[in-house]
Design a protein around this motif. Sequence first.
Motif, mmCIF file in Angstrom:
data_model
loop_
_atom_site.group_PDB
_atom_site.id
_atom_site.type_symbol
_atom_site.label_atom_id
_atom_site.label_comp_id
_atom_site.label_asym_id
_atom_site.label_seq_id
_atom_site.Cartn_x
_atom_site.Cartn_y
_atom_site.Cartn_z
ATOM 1 N N THR A 1 -9.478 3.099 4.394
ATOM 2 C CA THR A 1 -8.987 2.050 3.498
ATOM 3 C C THR A 1 -8.193 1.005 4.266
ATOM 4 O OG1 THR A 1 -8.825 3.686 1.723
ATOM 5 C CG2 THR A 1 -7.673 1.594 1.400
ATOM 6 N N PHE A 2 -7.317 1.463 5.160
ATOM 7 C CA PHE A 2 -6.516 0.525 5.950
ATOM 8 C C PHE A 2 -7.404 -0.442 6.721
ATOM 9 C CE2 PHE A 2 -4.912 -0.635 10.123
ATOM 10 C CZ PHE A 2 -3.739 -1.300 9.796
ATOM 11 N N VAL B 1 1.424 5.210 0.158
ATOM 12 C CA VAL B 1 0.649 6.285 0.783
ATOM 13 C C VAL B 1 1.379 7.611 0.591
ATOM 14 C CG1 VAL B 1 -0.279 7.198 2.949
ATOM 15 C CG2 VAL B 1 -0.311 4.729 2.528
ATOM 16 N N VAL C 1 -8.909 -3.098 4.490
ATOM 17 C CA VAL C 1 -7.902 -4.072 4.066
ATOM 18 C C VAL C 1 -7.516 -4.980 5.220
ATOM 19 C CG1 VAL C 1 -5.534 -4.339 3.228
ATOM 20 C CG2 VAL C 1 -7.021 -2.599 2.225
ATOM 21 N N GLN D 1 -2.342 -2.226 -3.502
ATOM 22 C CA GLN D 1 -3.569 -1.646 -2.950
ATOM 23 C C GLN D 1 -3.356 -0.162 -2.679
ATOM 24 O OE1 GLN D 1 -6.901 -2.888 -1.804
ATOM 25 N NE2 GLN D 1 -6.997 -0.646 -1.824
ATOM 26 N N ASP D 2 -4.030 0.697 -3.449
ATOM 27 C CA ASP D 2 -3.962 2.130 -3.175
ATOM 28 C C ASP D 2 -4.695 2.457 -1.887
ATOM 29 O OD1 ASP D 2 -2.514 2.514 -5.447
ATOM 30 O OD2 ASP D 2 -4.146 3.363 -6.636
ATOM 31 N N ALA D 3 -4.384 3.620 -1.328
ATOM 32 C CA ALA D 3 -4.985 4.048 -0.063
ATOM 33 C C ALA D 3 -6.120 5.038 -0.254
ATOM 34 C CB ALA D 3 -3.915 4.668 0.828
ATOM 35 N N ILE E 1 3.081 -1.039 4.202
ATOM 36 C CA ILE E 1 2.697 0.344 3.920
ATOM 37 C C ILE E 1 3.962 1.146 3.630
ATOM 38 C CG2 ILE E 1 1.489 2.375 4.784
ATOM 39 C CD1 ILE E 1 0.049 0.547 6.773
ATOM 40 N N LEU F 1 0.872 -6.777 5.462
ATOM 41 C CA LEU F 1 0.489 -5.505 4.860
ATOM 42 C C LEU F 1 1.685 -4.563 4.956
ATOM 43 C CD1 LEU F 1 -1.409 -3.442 3.661
ATOM 44 C CD2 LEU F 1 -2.450 -3.134 5.920
ATOM 45 N N MET G 1 0.837 -1.197 0.000
ATOM 46 C CA MET G 1 0.000 0.000 0.000
ATOM 47 C C MET G 1 0.877 1.254 0.000
ATOM 48 S SD MET G 1 -2.854 1.301 2.797
ATOM 49 C CE MET G 1 -3.962 -0.074 2.503
#
Length: 470
Positions: free
Chosen positions: A245-246, A235, A249, A315-317, A263, A261, A233
């Motif tokens: 969003t977080f 950010v 997910v 996965q975009d935020a 980030i 995950l 992800m």
Amino acid sequence: MLCGGRRRNYLFVVGTARITQCHACGLVSRTGSGAAPALTSYQLDPQTAGALLAWLPKGRILQLIQKSGALPRGDGRDFVTVDMSAGPAGPFEPRAFDAVFVNGVVEHVADPVSLLRSARAALKPGGALLVIASSGDVSRARTDQLPLHSFSPSTLLRLAQTAGFRGEACGIVERNSESPVADERLVEPSPPSWPIRAMGRLLGKPLEVPSGLLELRATAGELRDQPKLSIIMPVFNEAKTFLRTFQKVYDVPLEGIDRELIIVESNSSDGSRELVRSVEHLPGVRALYEDRPSGKGHAVRAGMAVADGDVLLIQDADDEYDVTDYDIVLQPLLRLSATFVLGSRHMGGRTWKIRQFANAPLVAGVMNLAHQLLTALVNWLYQADMRDPTTMYKVFRREAVRGIDFRRDRFDFDFELVCKLIRRGHIPVEVPINYRSRSYAEGKKVRFFRDPITWVRTIVASRFETLVVR
């Protein structure tokens, strides 16, 4: 067979041989009457042979070939060569080899799983496996060159996994189009069109084309009890949507799958970094902090570099995509019927209006039209048939991207990833997903005039750049 499935789908006939495909695992095989053709292993050009040899460790190496096709002896490598054309060989000396090289054999034996299991038993713990198989279109093969099995990247990875190997990298081997072909079976049946060749000359770069070979690199390591998913992800200035969003997910149910995950925060100026710090302590969460914003592509590549999963998902935020679609994009990869999946916004009932900006309909229309033109360019240049190469949901096996030379840092990485995976032989499977577009007023970061220029440049350049770092 790879999976033990008995249901087979009829494809076509070559001579007296019926070509069928396993309904469960997708392996294409030859059945029917007629004696098996007498085949030899593939003759490798010096460039390909040298690249393969460089990957193999020093020490004792077991070579499984048919009559010919052995690698040239290299510094510190002691080859023990076994000719499989005389019939089944083995069992081999247990735990006696540092690596096994298999050239043009797995597609010509009745039970390739048993062959690789014997090879694994011959390896020392952590030993390397290198398999070369044909990537050619079996429908174009002459009757006297017809293999017993025809592998794709996904079925070759399934073969390794079933035999107890952990895949490291897999895909098509490329060669210089100007170099002589060492084996007539490896001549490219559909050479690049003259406009593509002309582009290469204009750019002053040699055109790389498929060599006709698939390579699989694997190790005799311990296999996981269940697959692992790495969600990456990026950010940057997503304070309005990050936590929402977080949480989606983090809470999405994934049965039978371990996850991490990752980030990647790019030094936001709106408080996003503080929000990331507030969740970095949670189990399964790993946060990377960049010193300055270098673009989405740079952040995704940073996440890919540390990802430990068997499958990687971007996965975009920004909360545009629905995490309940994880199951549909993951399923083909987990069952190894595909190595690359695109969650397409152009499938199902929403085949055109992927971007709908209530406050800017003209901008949305222009962006949708540009999407169609860019997709047409990619499909032509890479002989593909995609609907939505720019979707954020790009999900792929770790082995598919291992070793590929990625260079882009901004949104042009989306196109570079797709283009170079296709060149590597990983044709994307597109599945329908849900999507709610956000407008520029809501925080969309794509630059309307500048970014499309970089996309076109990336689409063209990715066709001619070096693909794999050896």
